[in-house]
Design an enzyme around this catalytic site. Structure first.
Site, PDB file in Angstrom:
ATOM      1  N   HIS A 152       0.863  -1.196   0.000  1.00 35.69           N
ATOM      2  CA  HIS A 152       0.000   0.000   0.000  1.00 35.69           C
ATOM      3  C   HIS A 152       0.894   1.238   0.000  1.00 35.69           C
ATOM      4  O   HIS A 152       0.793   2.076   0.909  1.00 35.69           O
ATOM      5  CB  HIS A 152      -0.923   0.048   1.236  1.00 35.69           C
ATOM      6  CG  HIS A 152      -2.041  -0.945   1.195  1.00 35.69           C
ATOM      7  ND1 HIS A 152      -2.702  -1.354   2.332  1.00 35.69           N
ATOM      8  CD2 HIS A 152      -2.631  -1.588   0.159  1.00 35.69           C
ATOM      9  CE1 HIS A 152      -3.643  -2.218   1.995  1.00 35.69           C
ATOM     10  NE2 HIS A 152      -3.621  -2.383   0.694  1.00 35.69           N
ATOM     11  N   ASP A 155      -2.788  -5.299  -6.645  1.00 35.65           N
ATOM     12  CA  ASP A 155      -1.941  -6.462  -6.373  1.00 35.65           C
ATOM     13  C   ASP A 155      -2.590  -7.753  -6.881  1.00 35.65           C
ATOM     14  O   ASP A 155      -1.911  -8.776  -6.989  1.00 35.65           O
ATOM     15  CB  ASP A 155      -1.566  -6.580  -4.889  1.00 35.65           C
ATOM     16  CG  ASP A 155      -2.752  -6.554  -3.958  1.00 35.65           C
ATOM     17  OD1 ASP A 155      -3.714  -5.811  -4.224  1.00 35.65           O
ATOM     18  OD2 ASP A 155      -2.730  -7.280  -2.942  1.00 35.65           O
ATOM     19  N   HIS A 199     -11.644  -6.674   2.113  1.00 37.25           N
ATOM     20  CA  HIS A 199     -11.576  -5.419   2.839  1.00 37.25           C
ATOM     21  C   HIS A 199     -11.912  -4.195   1.981  1.00 37.25           C
ATOM     22  O   HIS A 199     -11.768  -3.066   2.446  1.00 37.25           O
ATOM     23  CB  HIS A 199     -10.151  -5.250   3.411  1.00 37.25           C
ATOM     24  CG  HIS A 199      -9.107  -5.001   2.358  1.00 37.25           C
ATOM     25  ND1 HIS A 199      -8.310  -3.871   2.408  1.00 37.25           N
ATOM     26  CD2 HIS A 199      -8.754  -5.647   1.232  1.00 37.25           C
ATOM     27  CE1 HIS A 199      -7.497  -3.873   1.372  1.00 37.25           C
ATOM     28  NE2 HIS A 199      -7.752  -4.936   0.647  1.00 37.25           N
ATOM     29  N   ASP A 219      -8.307 -11.575  -0.195  1.00 40.15           N
ATOM     30  CA  ASP A 219      -7.462 -11.034   0.882  1.00 40.15           C
ATOM     31  C   ASP A 219      -7.777 -11.615   2.265  1.00 40.15           C
ATOM     32  O   ASP A 219      -6.881 -11.698   3.121  1.00 40.15           O
ATOM     33  CB  ASP A 219      -7.622  -9.513   0.955  1.00 40.15           C
ATOM     34  CG  ASP A 219      -6.781  -8.796  -0.085  1.00 40.15           C
ATOM     35  OD1 ASP A 219      -5.732  -9.323  -0.484  1.00 40.15           O
ATOM     36  OD2 ASP A 219      -7.181  -7.693  -0.489  1.00 40.15           O
ATOM     37  N   HIS A 254      -2.878 -14.071  -0.347  1.00 40.85           N
ATOM     38  CA  HIS A 254      -1.513 -13.761   0.124  1.00 40.85           C
ATOM     39  C   HIS A 254      -1.077 -14.817   1.141  1.00 40.85           C
ATOM     40  O   HIS A 254      -1.864 -15.220   2.003  1.00 40.85           O
ATOM     41  CB  HIS A 254      -1.466 -12.409   0.836  1.00 40.85           C
ATOM     42  CG  HIS A 254      -1.788 -11.239  -0.040  1.00 40.85           C
ATOM     43  ND1 HIS A 254      -0.984 -10.824  -1.080  1.00 40.85           N
ATOM     44  CD2 HIS A 254      -2.835 -10.383  -0.020  1.00 40.85           C
ATOM     45  CE1 HIS A 254      -1.513  -9.761  -1.660  1.00 40.85           C
ATOM     46  NE2 HIS A 254      -2.634  -9.474  -1.043  1.00 40.85           N
TER      47      HIS A 254
HETATM   48 FE1  FEO Z   1      -6.765  -5.696  -1.131  1.00 45.77          FE
HETATM   49 FE2  FEO Z   1      -4.288  -7.971  -1.564  1.00 45.77          FE
HETATM   50  O1  FEO Z   1      -5.287  -6.466  -1.967  1.00 45.77           O
END
Ligand code: FEO
Length: 395
Positions: free
Chosen positions: A23, A83, A145, A163, A224
């Site tokens: 970010h 991302d 999110h 996420d 992730h």
């Molecule tokens: Fe909200 Fe992994 O981007």
């Protein structure tokens, strides 16, 4: 290299060992990250999510080795943040037969981010997409999110929640049972505290909704970090615990210091906490990673904040962490303030105002010391520590 996660379901993501901030520079990622995406081969072929643009070339090469891109029927965008969507512009050009699928809010985000003339099919919660042996079910998950966030559930019990349930954690392995459990816990908690905590109410209600749907869950594959195949619901239970923000019986001291006066006060407040057997940690906010401090603060039972008065205000590192406490919506903490001053002396008042904005009750009057703390000031600090400890233990 593509990895078969389950029959005909392939991880086609990228491990980013060198990522140190996310970010922009808002979030530290000491252990790197991964961008997980998935290829499902069936009568129809579907791809779920892509990677950050700097890795688009690597991702597409890997994908080409796993499938003929012309055979991809669907590209599912669970979340539009760059991302996960960064490779889309190139991928869309290379996959002429693919239909893009996202939530309604995802269509807004993609249009705003890429200004492209893509034909998007939007889906809502409960909508299904048969692929052959497998069927996909979409579940909108707004504010887990971003407003556009969506989960994709596979009929054999595999959940792709993007996420949610992730960690910024690059490792040699892809699954939760293959890595250091303490590291995994630290990274999952840090991720929750810094990214999802402001949406804790939505997290709890989405988990309730999912549990009521009674969908089988054999694996949870976030976008992730490592994927949850051993006791996958352990991370769901952790999210319930973290989102409830039930305070633990421990305290956190945060301070900045110019000439060691406020540090001396912090040390003695710690002695007061220890007098009453309350565990605590103390962080000098100017020299400690802000996101690591936030992870510690999520569940602490007390936050004790100190700053010298500087130019009628607070030291910037303390002001910043107080802002974080407010904007992340942290709850359920006893609080107190302390600090040194030379002339105007607003520090304690300013800290207490910000603690009140967070709705943290003050468990003891603040302690303010002129120039260096006197013995009497330090007695007051020790008393402050004891009072906070008793308040936490009684809570
Ligand atoms: Fe909200 Fe992994 O981007």
């Amino acid at each position: 290299m593509a990895i078969e996660v389950a029959k005909d379901l392939f991880w086609v993501g990228v491990v980013d060992w060198s990522l140190r901030h996310f970010h922009g520079h808002e979030l530290s990622t000491h252990r790197g990250s991964t961008y997980n995406c998935f290829l499902i081969k069936d009568e129809k072929t579907a791809l779920v999510d892509t990677v950050w643009a700097p890795f688009a070339g690597q991702y597409i090469q890997q994908l080409k080795a796993a499938v003929d891109l012309a055979r991809i029927d669907y590209i599912i965008v669970n979340h539009a943040e760059p991302d996960h969507s960064g490779a889309l512009p190139e991928l869309v050009r290379l996959c002429p037969n693919a239909q893009l699928i996202c939530s309604t809010r995802g269509a807004d985000s993609l249009a705003g981010l890429y200004h492209a003339d893509w034909k998007l099919q939007t889906v809502k919660t409960g909508q299904r997409l048969p692929l052959g042996r497998r069927q996909l079910t979409f579940i909108e998950a707004p504010m887990l999110h971003w407003p556009d966030s969506m989960f994709t559930h596979l009929s054999d019990g595999i959940l792709l929640p993007n996420d949610a349930f992730g960690q910024h954690y690059a490792t040699a392995f892809r699954f939760n049972d293959q890595v250091d459990q303490e590291e995994l816990h630290c990274e999952a908690l840090k991720y929750y505290a810094n990214i999802l905590a402001p949406f804790s109410a939505q997290v709890l209600s989405k988990i309730d909704e999912l549990l009521k749907l009674n969908l089988p869950v054999s694996m949870i594959l976030p976008s992730h970090g490592v994927m949850w195949r051993q006791d996958p619901l352990q991370i769901v239970r952790k999210y319930q615990e973290w989102a409830s923000q039930r305070p633990q019986k421990r305290a956190t001291i945060l301070y900045d210091t110019m000439w060691e006066g406020t540090r001396r006060m912090a040390d003695v407040i710690g002695e007061g906490l220890a007098d009453e057997q309350l565990p605590y940690k103390a962080y000098h906010t100017a020299v400690t990673d802000r996101n690591d401090v936030i992870a510690d603060l999520l569940l602490t039972g007390a936050v004790i904040v100190g700053s010298p008065t500087q130019n009628r205000g607070l030291m910037p590192s303390v002001a910043s962490v107080l802002e974080d406490l407010l904007r992340l919506g942290f709850k359920n903490k006893q609080a107190a303030a302390f600090g040194t001053y030379g002339w105007s002396g607003e520090c304690v008042k300013l800290i207490e105002e910000r603690l009140a904005a967070c709705k943290f009750p003050l468990a003891a009057p603040g302690v303010r010391a002129k120039w260096m703390p006197t013995d009497q000031d330090l007695v007051a600090c020790r008393e402050l520590g004891r009072k906070l400890a008793l308040a936490v233990q009684a809570g």
